[in-house]
Design a protein around this motif. Structure first.
Motif, short mmCIF file in Angstrom:
data_model
loop_
_atom_site.label_atom_id
_atom_site.label_comp_id
_atom_site.label_asym_id
_atom_site.label_seq_id
_atom_site.Cartn_x
_atom_site.Cartn_y
_atom_site.Cartn_z
N ILE A 119 19.47 53.95 35.79
CA ILE A 119 18.58 53.16 34.86
C ILE A 119 17.65 53.00 35.70
N GLU A 120 16.42 53.05 35.80
CA GLU A 120 15.10 52.51 35.83
C GLU A 120 14.72 51.01 35.55
N ILE A 121 14.23 50.28 37.05
CA ILE A 121 14.12 48.94 36.20
C ILE A 121 13.09 48.57 36.55
N PRO A 122 12.24 48.74 35.40
CA PRO A 122 10.52 48.93 34.98
C PRO A 122 10.23 47.65 35.39
N PRO A 123 9.30 47.94 35.56
CA PRO A 123 8.05 46.76 36.08
C PRO A 123 7.75 46.06 35.29
N VAL A 124 7.69 44.53 35.65
CA VAL A 124 8.09 43.44 34.43
C VAL A 124 6.75 42.42 34.81
N HIS A 125 6.11 42.05 34.69
CA HIS A 125 4.26 40.96 35.42
C HIS A 125 4.85 40.06 35.50
N GLY A 126 4.86 39.26 36.25
CA GLY A 126 5.68 37.80 36.51
C GLY A 126 7.36 37.60 36.83
N ALA A 127 7.94 38.57 36.49
CA ALA A 127 8.98 38.53 36.67
C ALA A 127 10.12 38.89 37.74
N LEU A 128 10.95 38.96 38.47
CA LEU A 128 12.07 38.99 39.34
C LEU A 128 13.50 39.66 39.43
N VAL A 129 13.78 40.26 40.65
CA VAL A 129 14.59 41.49 39.59
C VAL A 129 15.88 40.76 40.50
N ILE A 130 16.73 40.59 39.90
CA ILE A 130 18.28 39.47 41.16
C ILE A 130 19.47 40.66 41.08
N ASN A 131 20.16 41.06 41.81
CA ASN A 131 20.68 42.02 41.96
C ASN A 131 21.63 41.26 42.72
N ILE A 132 23.24 41.57 41.99
CA ILE A 132 25.16 40.89 42.95
C ILE A 132 24.65 41.81 44.07
N GLY A 133 25.47 40.94 44.89
CA GLY A 133 25.82 42.00 46.60
C GLY A 133 27.40 41.88 47.20
N ASP A 134 27.18 43.22 48.05
CA ASP A 134 29.13 42.63 48.56
C ASP A 134 30.11 41.59 48.24
N ALA A 135 29.23 39.96 49.05
CA ALA A 135 29.18 39.34 49.63
C ALA A 135 30.31 38.34 48.04
N LEU A 136 29.06 38.75 47.29
CA LEU A 136 29.59 38.32 45.72
C LEU A 136 30.78 38.43 44.91
N GLN A 137 30.65 40.11 44.76
CA GLN A 137 31.60 40.56 44.62
C GLN A 137 33.04 40.32 45.35
N ALA A 155 44.71 39.28 45.37
CA ALA A 155 43.22 39.04 46.21
C ALA A 155 43.12 40.72 45.88
N ARG A 156 41.94 41.10 46.27
CA ARG A 156 41.48 42.34 46.23
C ARG A 156 41.07 43.26 47.19
N TYR A 157 40.49 41.89 48.21
CA TYR A 157 40.32 41.68 49.44
C TYR A 157 40.64 40.74 50.46
N LEU A 201 32.91 48.76 51.13
CA LEU A 201 33.11 47.73 50.62
C LEU A 201 34.65 47.94 50.84
N ASP A 202 34.77 49.25 51.36
CA ASP A 202 36.22 49.51 52.33
C ASP A 202 36.72 48.53 53.10
N PHE A 203 35.51 48.46 53.81
CA PHE A 203 35.58 47.41 55.42
C PHE A 203 37.27 46.52 54.86
N VAL A 204 36.86 45.71 53.81
CA VAL A 204 37.69 44.29 53.06
C VAL A 204 38.30 45.23 51.73
N ALA A 205 38.69 45.98 51.67
CA ALA A 205 39.35 46.48 50.86
C ALA A 205 40.74 46.44 50.75
N ILE A 206 41.88 45.93 49.67
CA ILE A 206 43.78 45.76 50.44
C ILE A 206 43.86 47.26 49.98
#
Length: 362
Positions: A264-282, A332-334, A357-362
Motif C-alpha cells: 500500500i502506498e501511504i498517501p501524503p496528507v498535508h499536516g499529518a505525520l506518519v507513525i510506524n511500529i518498530g521491531d523493539a515494540l514488536q 515468550a516469542r523472543y 527479528l530473526d536475531f531474537v526469535a525463539i
C-alpha cells in the motif's frame, strides 16, 4: 558533461567516500542509472501494482481528550496489530514547523558536496552527527538512491553545537514538540495490553531519539531503483514527515498460495505525520504489535525529502517481551537482548525485510 566512472571503485569513491552522494551523481549530468544502483527485478517497485489506500488509518489525536478516547485507542491498537502504520493529525506539532523542516532539508542537501562531507563518518565533529548515502553501502549488492543526515539527540546544547546550521533549530524543535505525542501513543498502546507505563518504563522505550533528513534526488529510471529497500525500523515508534510527492510503501500482506505480496502506498496528507511500529515494540509486545515492513520508490519528477524521528530504547537497556504479556500469552516469542546488540546486528547488514527479528526469535 557527466563524469565517466570506469569501474565500480571510482563511482563508490565519488558517491560514498568523497561525500558527493547520489545528488552529486545527478548534478553531474547523469542521464541513466549506473549499474551499481540497478535493483534485481524482485526488489523493484512497480507503481501501478500498489494500492493507494489507507482506509480508516488516519486518526485525530485531539479525540484522545474527549468522549471518543476509548474508540481512538482501539483504532490505533488495531492499526498497530495489523499494518503497523497509521497517520495522525492534530498531533501537537505545529504545521509551520513541518513546512520549515522540508525547506531546511532541501537547504542542507542543496549545499556544495564539500559542505556536507564535513559530517562524513570519521571526520564529523561529533559521533552524534553523520552524513551518508544508501544504508550500508559497503555491504549492499545494489545501492539505494538516497542521501541522508542523521542526528542523535543527547541534549539541547550538543544539538545546537554540533548539528548542521541549516537544520539544527527546526530539527531540535521537531523532536521536542513530538515527544508528548509519542508518549501518548505509547501509553495508549501499552494500556491496550493492560500495562501501565511509569516514567522509567517510558524512558526505557524511548530513551534514544534520532532525527534523520532523507533526500531522494530525481532519478532517470525510477523503475530500476529503490530509494530505500524493504525493511522494518529497529526502534519503538517512528514519527515521519513526508512531503507531497509520495513514494512510501508498506507491506500489507502476502498470499501464501501464490507468494504475491500486497503493498500500500501511504498517501501524503498535508499536516499529518506518519507513525510506524518498530521491531523493539514488536518484541516488547511479544508479537502483538507488528513492525511495518516498508520501502521507498524513487521519482523522476522532483527530488523528495522525508524527515523521520526514530524513538528507540537506550543502547544499554535490556529488551524482551514484557512479563505481563508473556503471562497472558503463555509463551515468550523472543529472547531478551541488550538493545545495543540488536542495533549492531541491524546496522551490520543490508536491508532485507524483517530478517533483523530473526536475531531474537525463539
Amino acid at each position: 558533461m557527466a563524469p565517466s566512472f570506469n569501474d565500480e571503485n571510482s563511482l563508490f569513491k565519488f558517491v560514498v567516500k568523497d561525500g558527493n552522494g547520489v545528488k552529486g551523481l545527478v548534478d553531474s549530468g547523469l542521464t541513466e542509472v549506473p549499474g551499481q544502483y540497478i535493483q534485481p527485478p524482485i526488489h523493484r517497485i512497480k507503481k501501478q501494482n500498489a494500492t493507494v489506500s489507507l482506509e480508516n488509518m488516519t486518526f485525530d489525536l485531539s479525540e484522545l481528550d474527549g468522549p471518543n478516547h476509548d474508540q481512538v485507542v482501539k483504532s490505533i491498537a488495531h492499526a498497530a496489530e495489523t499494518l503497523g502504520f497509521f497517520q495522525v493529525v492534530n498531533h501537537g506539532v505545529p504545521i509551520e514547523l513541518l513546512e520549515s523542516l522540508k525547506v531546511s532539508a532541501h537547504e542542507f542537501f542543496n549545499q556544495p558536496s564539500e559542505k556536507k562531507a564535513v559530517y562524513l563518518k570519521g571526520v564529523s565533529p561529533s559521533p552524534m552527527v553523520k552524513y551518508g548515502t544508501s544504508f550500508v553501502p559497503e555491504k549492499e549488492k545494489a545501492l539505494e538512491w538516497k542521501d541522508y543526515i542523521s542526528m542523535i539527540y543527547t541534549n539541547d546544547a550538543n544539538a545546537l553545537e554540533f548539528w548542521p546550521n541549516e537544520c539544527k533549530e527546526v530539527a531540535l524543535e521537531y523532536i521536542k514538540t513530538s515527544t508528548e505525542m509519542v508518549k501518548r501513543l505509547l501509553h495508549a498502546l501499552m494500556g491496550n495490553l493492560g500495562i501501565k507505563l511509569d516514567d522509567s518504563r517510558l524512558d526505557a522505550l524511548m530513551g534514544l531519539r534520532m532525527v534523520n533528513m532523507n533526500f531522494y534526488p530525481t532519478c532517470p529510471s525510477p523503475d530500476l531503483t529503490v530509494g530505500v529497500g524493504r525493511h522494518s525500523d529497529m526502534g519503538t515508534l517512528t514519527v515521519l514527515l513526508q512531503d507531497g510527492i509520495g513514494g512510501l510503501y508498506v507491506k500489507k500482506g502476502e498470499d501464501p498460495s501464490s507468494g504475491k505480496e500486497d503493498w500500500i502506498e501511504i498517501p501524503p496528507v498535508h499536516g499529518a505525520l506518519v507513525i510506524n511500529i518498530g521491531d523493539a515494540l514488536q518484541i516488547i509486545s511479544n508479537g502483538r504489535y507488528k513492525s511495518a515492513e516498508h520501502r521507498v520508490r524513487t521519482t523522476s519528477v522532483e527530488s523528495r525529502v522525508s524527515v523521520p524521528i526514530f524513538n528507540a530504547p537506550l543502547p544499554m537497556v535490556k529488551i524482551g517481551p514484557l512479563p505481563e504479556v508473556v503471562a497472558r500469552d503463555g509463551v515468550a516469542r523472543y529472547r531478551e537482548v541488550i538493545f545495543e546488540e540488536y542495533m549492531n546486528n541491524f546496522f551490520g547488514k543490508s536491508h532485507d525485510g524483517k530478517k533483523s527479528l530473526d536475531f531474537v526469535a525463539i
